[in-house]
Design a protein around this motif. Structure first.
Motif, PDB file in Angstrom:
ATOM      1  N   LEU A   1       0.836  -1.203   0.000  1.00 35.69           N
ATOM      2  CA  LEU A   1       0.000   0.000   0.000  1.00 35.69           C
ATOM      3  C   LEU A   1       0.860   1.238   0.000  1.00 35.69           C
ATOM      4  O   LEU A   1       1.937   1.245   0.606  1.00 35.69           O
ATOM      5  N   VAL A   2       0.375   2.287  -0.628  1.00 29.93           N
ATOM      6  CA  VAL A   2       0.973   3.604  -0.426  1.00 29.93           C
ATOM      7  C   VAL A   2      -0.129   4.525   0.099  1.00 29.93           C
ATOM      8  O   VAL A   2      -1.281   4.419  -0.299  1.00 29.93           O
ATOM      9  N   ILE A   3       0.267   5.399   1.017  1.00 26.21           N
ATOM     10  CA  ILE A   3      -0.677   6.344   1.619  1.00 26.21           C
ATOM     11  C   ILE A   3       0.010   7.696   1.746  1.00 26.21           C
ATOM     12  O   ILE A   3       1.189   7.773   2.099  1.00 26.21           O
ATOM     13  N   ASP A   4      -0.721   8.751   1.444  1.00 28.87           N
ATOM     14  CA  ASP A   4      -0.293  10.106   1.768  1.00 28.87           C
ATOM     15  C   ASP A   4      -1.544  10.889   2.078  1.00 28.87           C
ATOM     16  O   ASP A   4      -2.329  11.208   1.195  1.00 28.87           O
ATOM     17  N   LEU A   5      -1.721  11.173   3.372  1.00 31.13           N
ATOM     18  CA  LEU A   5      -2.958  11.845   3.795  1.00 31.13           C
ATOM     19  C   LEU A   5      -2.955  13.317   3.426  1.00 31.13           C
ATOM     20  O   LEU A   5      -3.941  14.002   3.600  1.00 31.13           O
ATOM     21  N   GLN A   6      -1.825  13.812   2.947  1.00 33.92           N
ATOM     22  CA  GLN A   6      -1.738  15.240   2.642  1.00 33.92           C
ATOM     23  C   GLN A   6      -1.374  15.474   1.192  1.00 33.92           C
ATOM     24  O   GLN A   6      -0.282  15.938   0.894  1.00 33.92           O
ATOM     25  N   PRO A   7      -2.305  15.128   0.280  1.00 36.42           N
ATOM     26  CA  PRO A   7      -1.992  15.404  -1.120  1.00 36.42           C
ATOM     27  C   PRO A   7      -1.870  16.906  -1.322  1.00 36.42           C
ATOM     28  O   PRO A   7      -2.466  17.684  -0.583  1.00 36.42           O
ATOM     29  N   GLU A   8      -1.107  17.276  -2.300  1.00 36.49           N
ATOM     30  CA  GLU A   8      -0.891  18.684  -2.607  1.00 36.49           C
ATOM     31  C   GLU A   8      -2.231  19.324  -2.944  1.00 36.49           C
ATOM     32  O   GLU A   8      -2.986  18.796  -3.748  1.00 36.49           O
ATOM     33  N   ASP A   9      -2.544  20.434  -2.299  1.00 36.37           N
ATOM     34  CA  ASP A   9      -3.828  21.077  -2.517  1.00 36.37           C
ATOM     35  C   ASP A   9      -3.619  22.336  -3.341  1.00 36.37           C
ATOM     36  O   ASP A   9      -3.294  23.394  -2.821  1.00 36.37           O
ATOM     37  N   GLU A  10      -3.787  22.197  -4.630  1.00 41.70           N
ATOM     38  CA  GLU A  10      -3.510  23.337  -5.520  1.00 41.70           C
ATOM     39  C   GLU A  10      -4.568  24.425  -5.429  1.00 41.70           C
ATOM     40  O   GLU A  10      -4.347  25.556  -5.845  1.00 41.70           O
ATOM     41  N   ASP A  11      -5.732  24.068  -4.877  1.00 42.26           N
ATOM     42  CA  ASP A  11      -6.806  25.063  -4.786  1.00 42.26           C
ATOM     43  C   ASP A  11      -6.799  25.799  -3.448  1.00 42.26           C
ATOM     44  O   ASP A  11      -7.678  26.605  -3.191  1.00 42.26           O
TER      45      ASP A  11
ATOM     46  N   ASN B   1       3.361  -5.763   3.188  1.00 44.82           N
ATOM     47  CA  ASN B   1       2.845  -6.866   4.020  1.00 44.82           C
ATOM     48  C   ASN B   1       2.226  -6.379   5.334  1.00 44.82           C
ATOM     49  O   ASN B   1       2.556  -6.889   6.414  1.00 44.82           O
ATOM     50  N   PRO B   2       1.334  -5.394   5.279  1.00 43.43           N
ATOM     51  CA  PRO B   2       0.763  -4.867   6.532  1.00 43.43           C
ATOM     52  C   PRO B   2      -0.189  -5.868   7.187  1.00 43.43           C
ATOM     53  O   PRO B   2      -0.821  -6.666   6.505  1.00 43.43           O
ATOM     54  N   GLU B   3      -0.211  -5.817   8.520  1.00 43.98           N
ATOM     55  CA  GLU B   3      -1.141  -6.656   9.301  1.00 43.98           C
ATOM     56  C   GLU B   3      -1.747  -5.780  10.375  1.00 43.98           C
ATOM     57  O   GLU B   3      -1.049  -4.932  10.952  1.00 43.98           O
ATOM     58  N   ILE B   4      -3.018  -6.018  10.698  1.00 47.54           N
ATOM     59  CA  ILE B   4      -3.656  -5.334  11.821  1.00 47.54           C
ATOM     60  C   ILE B   4      -3.567  -6.245  13.030  1.00 47.54           C
ATOM     61  O   ILE B   4      -3.954  -7.411  12.964  1.00 47.54           O
ATOM     62  N   LEU B   5      -2.997  -5.729  14.131  1.00 46.27           N
ATOM     63  CA  LEU B   5      -2.768  -6.579  15.292  1.00 46.27           C
ATOM     64  C   LEU B   5      -3.951  -6.559  16.254  1.00 46.27           C
ATOM     65  O   LEU B   5      -4.412  -7.592  16.691  1.00 46.27           O
ATOM     66  N   ASP B   6      -4.423  -5.403  16.625  1.00 44.15           N
ATOM     67  CA  ASP B   6      -5.538  -5.386  17.589  1.00 44.15           C
ATOM     68  C   ASP B   6      -6.470  -4.207  17.325  1.00 44.15           C
ATOM     69  O   ASP B   6      -6.324  -3.151  17.914  1.00 44.15           O
TER      70      ASP B   6
ATOM     71  N   CYS C   1      -6.199   1.121  15.440  1.00 37.49           N
ATOM     72  CA  CYS C   1      -5.681  -0.237  15.244  1.00 37.49           C
ATOM     73  C   CYS C   1      -4.159  -0.187  15.271  1.00 37.49           C
ATOM     74  O   CYS C   1      -3.549   0.802  14.856  1.00 37.49           O
ATOM     75  N   ARG C   2      -3.577  -1.255  15.788  1.00 40.88           N
ATOM     76  CA  ARG C   2      -2.124  -1.370  15.770  1.00 40.88           C
ATOM     77  C   ARG C   2      -1.740  -2.093  14.481  1.00 40.88           C
ATOM     78  O   ARG C   2      -2.300  -3.126  14.157  1.00 40.88           O
ATOM     79  N   VAL C   3      -0.803  -1.498  13.743  1.00 41.94           N
ATOM     80  CA  VAL C   3      -0.433  -2.062  12.441  1.00 41.94           C
ATOM     81  C   VAL C   3       1.047  -2.450  12.463  1.00 41.94           C
ATOM     82  O   VAL C   3       1.885  -1.724  13.018  1.00 41.94           O
ATOM     83  N   ARG C   4       1.340  -3.633  11.914  1.00 42.95           N
ATOM     84  CA  ARG C   4       2.735  -4.056  11.722  1.00 42.95           C
ATOM     85  C   ARG C   4       2.951  -4.168  10.226  1.00 42.95           C
ATOM     86  O   ARG C   4       2.089  -4.664   9.506  1.00 42.95           O
ATOM     87  N   TRP C   5       4.085  -3.657   9.759  1.00 44.26           N
ATOM     88  CA  TRP C   5       4.354  -3.726   8.319  1.00 44.26           C
ATOM     89  C   TRP C   5       5.860  -3.738   8.087  1.00 44.26           C
ATOM     90  O   TRP C   5       6.648  -3.556   9.016  1.00 44.26           O
ATOM     91  N   GLN C   6       6.223  -3.946   6.834  1.00 46.14           N
ATOM     92  CA  GLN C   6       7.627  -3.867   6.453  1.00 46.14           C
ATOM     93  C   GLN C   6       7.836  -2.657   5.555  1.00 46.14           C
ATOM     94  O   GLN C   6       6.917  -2.250   4.824  1.00 46.14           O
ATOM     95  N   ASP C   7       9.030  -2.089   5.617  1.00 48.60           N
ATOM     96  CA  ASP C   7       9.350  -0.990   4.703  1.00 48.60           C
ATOM     97  C   ASP C   7      10.001  -1.569   3.444  1.00 48.60           C
ATOM     98  O   ASP C   7      10.080  -2.794   3.277  1.00 48.60           O
ATOM     99  N   LEU C   8      10.479  -0.696   2.565  1.00 50.76           N
ATOM    100  CA  LEU C   8      11.005  -1.143   1.269  1.00 50.76           C
ATOM    101  C   LEU C   8      12.295  -1.950   1.394  1.00 50.76           C
ATOM    102  O   LEU C   8      12.726  -2.595   0.442  1.00 50.76           O
ATOM    103  N   ASP C   9      12.934  -1.901   2.584  1.00 54.06           N
ATOM    104  CA  ASP C   9      14.129  -2.705   2.798  1.00 54.06           C
ATOM    105  C   ASP C   9      13.826  -3.982   3.575  1.00 54.06           C
ATOM    106  O   ASP C   9      14.739  -4.728   3.933  1.00 54.06           O
TER     107      ASP C   9
END
Ligand code: NI
Length: 188
Positions: free
Chosen positions: A59-69, A96-101, A129-137
């Protein structure tokens, strides 16, 4: 980098259960770069790999997309205009994200999805929710998510199971949403 085609309902590939990422290689990094470019181009805040046809748990996420307006900042007391600054981007990658609790307490948020364009509906989900994931490395991370990030990551993780936000609606509401989408497509 390239903008990839975003799959839309009723594309059956969106129902795929994605498989774990095993290779943390250049191909993965290139895919992630494309996913960010595709998501920003579509003004989205989250994108799962399956939405560009790749059945990997990514997944990719960015909660702050550029707001041109965005309104420029008001003049300061000297009468000088502040230069308009685009919102700072905060790209995050979850492999490989997982939701733990998931919390028992739920919250409601009006969700939308790049694969279900122009349709928005209230969805109830665990508030945190608690999330466990791996980064690109391949390094493992864990973090407690709340607010919009909790909503977004749960929505995106549903995609990895082949589930869309409209699948959380009643059958009637889902049918209405899909009919509305059909109408919008015909009008376009
Ligand atoms: Ni989505």
């Amino acid at each position: 980098m390239a903008i990839r085609e975003i799959l839309e309902v009723p594309d059956p590939r969106l129902k795929t259960v994605s498989t774990r990422v095993e290779s943390f290689d250049d191909e993965l990094k290139a895919l992630v770069a494309d996913m960010f470019e595709t998501m920003y181009d579509a003004n989205g805040i989250g994108l799962a790999a399956i939405q560009v046809g790749i059945p990997k748990r990514l997944l990719v996420i960015d909660l702050q997309p550029e707001d041109e307006d965005a309104e420029p900042e008001p003049c300061d007391h000297d009468g000088h205009h502040h230069h308009h600054q685009p919102t700072k981007r905060e790209p995050r990658v979850f492999v490989n994200p997982e939701i733990l609790d998931p919390a028992e307490e739920t919250g409601t948020y009006q969700e939308g999805c790049l694969s279900v364009p122009d349709i928005y509906a209230d969805v109830d989900r665990p508030k945190t929710c608690r999330v466990r994931w791996q980064d690109l490395d391949g390094n493992v991370h864990e973090e407690e998510m709340d607010g919009l990030m909790a909503v977004c990551i749960q929505h995106e993780m549903d995609h990895l199971e082949g589930v869309l936000f409209i699948d959380h609606l009643s059958r009637l509401k889902r049918t209405m949403a899909l009919k509305k989408l059909e109408k919008l497509r015909k009008a376009a």
